[in-house]
Design a protein around this motif. Structure first.
Motif, PDB file in Angstrom:
ATOM      1  N   ARG A 137       0.864  -1.193   0.000  1.00 57.26           N
ATOM      2  CA  ARG A 137       0.000   0.000   0.000  1.00 57.26           C
ATOM      3  C   ARG A 137       0.891   1.229   0.000  1.00 57.26           C
ATOM      4  N   TRP A 164      -6.818  -2.295   0.845  1.00 55.66           N
ATOM      5  CA  TRP A 164      -5.844  -2.794  -0.131  1.00 55.66           C
ATOM      6  C   TRP A 164      -5.836  -4.331  -0.203  1.00 55.66           C
ATOM      7  N   SER A 182      -3.205  -5.813  -4.380  1.00 61.37           N
ATOM      8  CA  SER A 182      -2.904  -4.659  -3.529  1.00 61.37           C
ATOM      9  C   SER A 182      -2.201  -3.554  -4.309  1.00 61.37           C
ATOM     10  N   THR A 237      -3.450   0.256  -4.924  1.00 60.57           N
ATOM     11  CA  THR A 237      -2.590   1.425  -4.737  1.00 60.57           C
ATOM     12  C   THR A 237      -2.568   2.288  -5.992  1.00 60.57           C
ATOM     13  N   PRO A 258      -7.792   5.109  -1.184  1.00 59.18           N
ATOM     14  CA  PRO A 258      -7.865   3.750  -1.720  1.00 59.18           C
ATOM     15  C   PRO A 258      -9.299   3.362  -2.073  1.00 59.18           C
TER      16      PRO A 258
END
Length: 263
Positions: free
Chosen positions: A104, A143, A162, A166, A175
């Motif tokens: 992240r 995430w 993830s 991001t 997010p």
């Protein structure tokens, strides 16, 4: 003591890793008398989360003051450069059968030369061939790959999702699903639609689609490094320029706060 044990496990997992896009934790220093802990590692400039925070604050300031000048932005080509660096890190980890499991913006750091490095391996695990699937949903839900919330999952598959989350965050400032107050209601297995989709290239949308595919069909980092979007990355000098702008904004904000406190 539990934190020390976790850090020792992290150090053991990463001590042999050497890659230009992976932040290396050199050693731990423990002061038993003072009950303090020091971690020796490379000094970096700031995280992508810090950059997003500065950009967001600057947008707010610009909206309040139309004379404040151009707003700092993260263009799509810069997002592509960040993504490329992150994929290089994930590709390297995968060759060592390591899953990060907490990719992240907070854990993606930038050096002063504009190189992105993956950090914080506290949730990472080694997953060699033949290893059983995992069931522990680590990381932050915004995430997290959807399979982490529903049962057993292959840890080597979740980092790509993830990274996609991001990527989505870098063009929105937050997010996916950040507007959902009750995180238990996050059941979607796709990213939310991109706001103002016409503002982004076809290759950008295709990349997000690849990252959000079901785990069994989700490409690995090496495959994604061949994606057209990844090859559109900007130069390092543009990232260095962005970091310089962020530093200037920080200094201006400190001056404003100092001025307000004395007025």
């Amino acid at each position: 003591m539990e934190k020390l044990t976790d850090l020792r496990c992290e150090l053991e997992l990463t001590r042999t890793l050497r890659h230009s896009n992976v932040l290396h934790m050199e050693r731990l220093y423990v002061d038993v008398i003072e009950e303090s802990l020091w971690i020796g590692m490379e000094l970096l400039d700031r995280s992508l989360a810090d950059v997003l925070a500065v950009v967001g604050e600057e947008v707010g300031s610009a909206q309040e003051d139309s004379s404040s000048g151009a707003v700092v932005e993260i263009p799509e080509t810069m997002v592509a450069r960040f993504v490329c660096d992150a994929l290089l890190a994930l590709s390297y980890l995968r060759k060592h059968h390591i899953a990060h499991r907490d990719v992240r913006s907070d854990n993606l750091l930038l050096s002063r030369s504009g190189v992105l490095k993956l950090s914080d391996f506290s949730s990472a695990v080694r997953s060699p061939p033949g290893t059983h699937k995992r069931s522990d949903p680590v990381g932050v839900i915004y995430w997290q790959a959807p399979e982490m919330r529903t049962g057993l999952y292959d840890p080597l598959k979740v980092d790509v999702w993830s990274l996609g989350a991001t990527t989505w965050e870098l063009v929105h400032g937050d997010p996916p699903f950040a507007d959902v107050q009750d995180t238990r209601r996050i059941v979607d297995e796709q990213f939310p639609p991109v706001r103002e989709p016409e503002a982004y290239s076809r290759s950008f949308h295709d990349f997000l689609h690849l990252c959000s595919r079901p785990a069994a069909l989700r490409p690995d980092p090496d495959e994604l490094l061949k994606a057209p979007f990844v090859r559109t990355g900007c130069s390092r000098s543009e990232i260095v320029r962005l970091l310089g702008q962020c530093k200037t904004i920080d200094e201006q904000q400190l001056l404003r706060l100092s001025s307000d406190s004395h007025s």
